[in-house]
Design a protein around this motif. Structure first.
Motif, PDB file in Angstrom:
ATOM      1  N   UNK A  72      -8.497  16.297  33.673  1.00  0.00           N
ATOM      2  CA  UNK A  72      -7.747  17.591  34.155  1.00  0.00           C
ATOM      3  C   UNK A  72      -8.252  18.729  34.749  1.00  0.00           C
ATOM      4  N   UNK A  73      -8.030  18.813  36.077  1.00  0.00           N
ATOM      5  CA  UNK A  73      -9.009  19.863  36.888  1.00  0.00           C
ATOM      6  C   UNK A  73      -8.123  21.165  37.240  1.00  0.00           C
ATOM      7  N   UNK A  74      -6.784  20.910  37.175  1.00  0.00           N
ATOM      8  CA  UNK A  74      -5.815  22.030  37.714  1.00  0.00           C
ATOM      9  C   UNK A  74      -5.396  22.910  36.368  1.00  0.00           C
ATOM     10  N   UNK A  75      -4.680  23.934  36.744  1.00  0.00           N
ATOM     11  CA  UNK A  75      -4.419  25.054  36.128  1.00  0.00           C
ATOM     12  C   UNK A  75      -3.306  24.631  34.972  1.00  0.00           C
TER      13      UNK A  75
ATOM     14  N   UNK B 204      -9.963  14.997  29.525  1.00  0.00           N
ATOM     15  CA  UNK B 204     -11.420  15.626  29.861  1.00  0.00           C
ATOM     16  C   UNK B 204     -11.040  16.913  30.764  1.00  0.00           C
ATOM     17  N   UNK B 205     -11.271  18.152  30.252  1.00  0.00           N
ATOM     18  CA  UNK B 205     -10.911  19.191  31.121  1.00  0.00           C
ATOM     19  C   UNK B 205     -11.895  19.985  31.872  1.00  0.00           C
ATOM     20  N   UNK B 206     -11.960  20.062  32.999  1.00  0.00           N
ATOM     21  CA  UNK B 206     -12.810  20.848  33.811  1.00  0.00           C
ATOM     22  C   UNK B 206     -12.135  21.906  34.648  1.00  0.00           C
ATOM     23  N   UNK B 207     -12.795  23.035  34.930  1.00  0.00           N
ATOM     24  CA  UNK B 207     -12.215  24.185  35.517  1.00  0.00           C
ATOM     25  C   UNK B 207     -12.247  24.127  36.967  1.00  0.00           C
TER      26      UNK B 207
END
Length: 442
Positions: free
Chosen positions: A148-151, A172-175
């Motif tokens: 997940x890369x989006x807000x 797996x969360x990225x900014x």
């Protein structure tokens, strides 16, 4: 009915050591995630039935807080992390004055690209229906690791939490996607199957600047979902070429409707504008005006504090969208742009997305938007704003001839302008409201 947090509790008991979330250098098992959320929920014991505003961050702590609010039988209202403090406080006071039914889980604010932002009430039942739609429609499994890369305060990314937690997979969360190396580093995570969600701007960035590296993960990427705005056909074809064995989905979804339909365009046909058949909990029909109407368990409960506005969109269990579309002989949805976006030029109606898709077939066109502008003789005319790749100059004649070969003559813009960038929202949608000639001057 089980809510999402019940599934979290279930996996904490059955698979306590399974990794639930990875965020930067921090990883959390299902047992740890549940215990942290349960402990945090004590902070919201006085908020039962009330709305709790939280700033959205791409962190494990945000997820803990989000689950904890639900565990405390409160309503989560995730807001932009950079929302000014005064506005955050004012909105909190405003929302505290509303009563909501006990089945409401979240209030999600729309982006407001075509109008003012609205608070959409989402029920626990809707969350579960969205999850089951995605599981059946796209093949989520417990073994999957989803990036997940989006807000997480909007449906595109937030909805991917639902099926992963329901099945006991890994998030797996990225900014964001500003740094492609972070996304590719996420793909190096030791998992057999990975998937992600992109908005069209992400796809364009990766195919233009990271195509070779993306292709190197072809056997590891199980599927990619695209949403938020129509994906240009040229980008669809490029992704199919780079990832020949990966399922590539275009999905019809919105905050108001939930997750409605999906289409794997890497099916050998790559149908432009196709959004597939309605999923398990959804139904679609087309109104006499050509608008898309949605039914089923994934629909919103309404706009908070906006009874009249709710009734204008949601009536008798049906959400009437501004999107235009049709159903083909297979029952698959095809979108034709938004009713509000259609441009009337001399009595002819033009969907700007059709012009933009045709222009993007030229390799030198990096980005573009078709708009309506006042014209001294014709009243209004089509104008195409174009971002050109590299340091090239826009060849207006070549572009116009190209469009004449792909479009009816009335759809070919009269005016062309090279620009440095196209205005988009934070999640990659074309900000058409910014270019309206009748918008108020700041």
């Amino acid at each position: 009915m089980m809510i999402l947090e019940d599934y979290l509790k279930q996996h904490a008991r059955l698979n306590p050591d399974k990794t639930a979330v990875v965020c930067g250098m921090e990883a959390c098992s299902y047992a740890e995630l549940y215990e942290r959320a349960k402990l945090r929920s004590a902070e919201f014991t006085d908020c039962r039935g009330k709305m709790v505003l939280i700033r959205t961050t791409q962190t494990l702590d945000f997820l803990v807080t989000y689950f904890a609010i639900h565990m405390a039988h409160a309503v989560a209202a995730p807001m932009e992390k950079n929302m000014p403090e005064q506005l955050f406080d004012e909105l909190g006071k405003k929302l505290s004055g509303y009563d909501v039914s006990e089945d409401i889980a979240d209030v999600l604010y729309t982006t407001g690209t075509t109008g003012r932002s609205k608070g959409v009430m989402i029920s626990h039942r809707t969350i579960i229906a969205d999850a089951e739609n995605l599981i059946e429609g796209q093949g989520f499994t417990p073994e999957l690791t989803f990036i997940i890369s989006g807000p997480l305060n909007h449906i595109g990314s937030l909805s991917k939490i639902y099926p992963v937690i329901m099945l006991g997979g890994t998030l797996l969360i990225i900014d964001g996607m500003r740094d492609m190396s972070i996304f590719f580093h996420a793909l190096d995570y030791p998992a057999e199957k990975m998937a992600t969600f992109f908005v069209p701007a992400n796809v364009r960035m990766l195919t233009q600047f990271g195509a070779e590296r993306l292709a190197s993960y072809a056997e590891k990427i199980d599927f990619i979902e695209c949403g938020g705005a129509p994906l240009p056909h040229s980008d669809m074809l490029e992704l199919c070429n780079l990832l020949p064995n990966t399922r590539l989905y275009n999905t019809y979804a919105s905050t108001e409707t939930g997750i409605i339909s999906t289409y794997n365009y890497n099916d050998g046909r790559c149908l432009s504008g196709c959004l597939g058949k309605p999923m398990k909990h959804s139904r679609i029909f087309i109104t006499d005006e050509g608008r898309i109407a949605c039914q089923g368990d994934t629909l919103m409960s309404g706009y908070i504090g906006e009874e009249e506005l709710t009734h204008s969109v949601l009536r008798d269990g049906t959400v009437y969208m501004s999107d235009l579309g049709h159903l083909d002989a297979e029952g698959m949805l095809h979108i034709g742009g938004r009713q509000d976006d259609v441009i009337n030029i001399g009595g002819y109606k033009v969907a700007p997305t059709e012009v933009e898709d045709a222009a993007l077939l030229l390799p030198e066109v990096e980005d573009c938007i078709c708009i309506s502008v006042p014209h001294p003789i014709m009243g209004y005319a089509l104008k195409l704003l174009v971002v050109v790749a590299g340091k090239q100059q826009l060849d207006k004649r070549r572009l116009a001839l190209h469009l004449k070969n792909h479009l009816e003559i009335y759809k070919v813009p009269l005016l062309y302008e090279q620009v440095e960038a196209i205005e988009r929202t934070y999640n990659g949608k074309l900000n058409r409201k910014f270019y309206r000639h009748d918008r108020p001057t700041p």
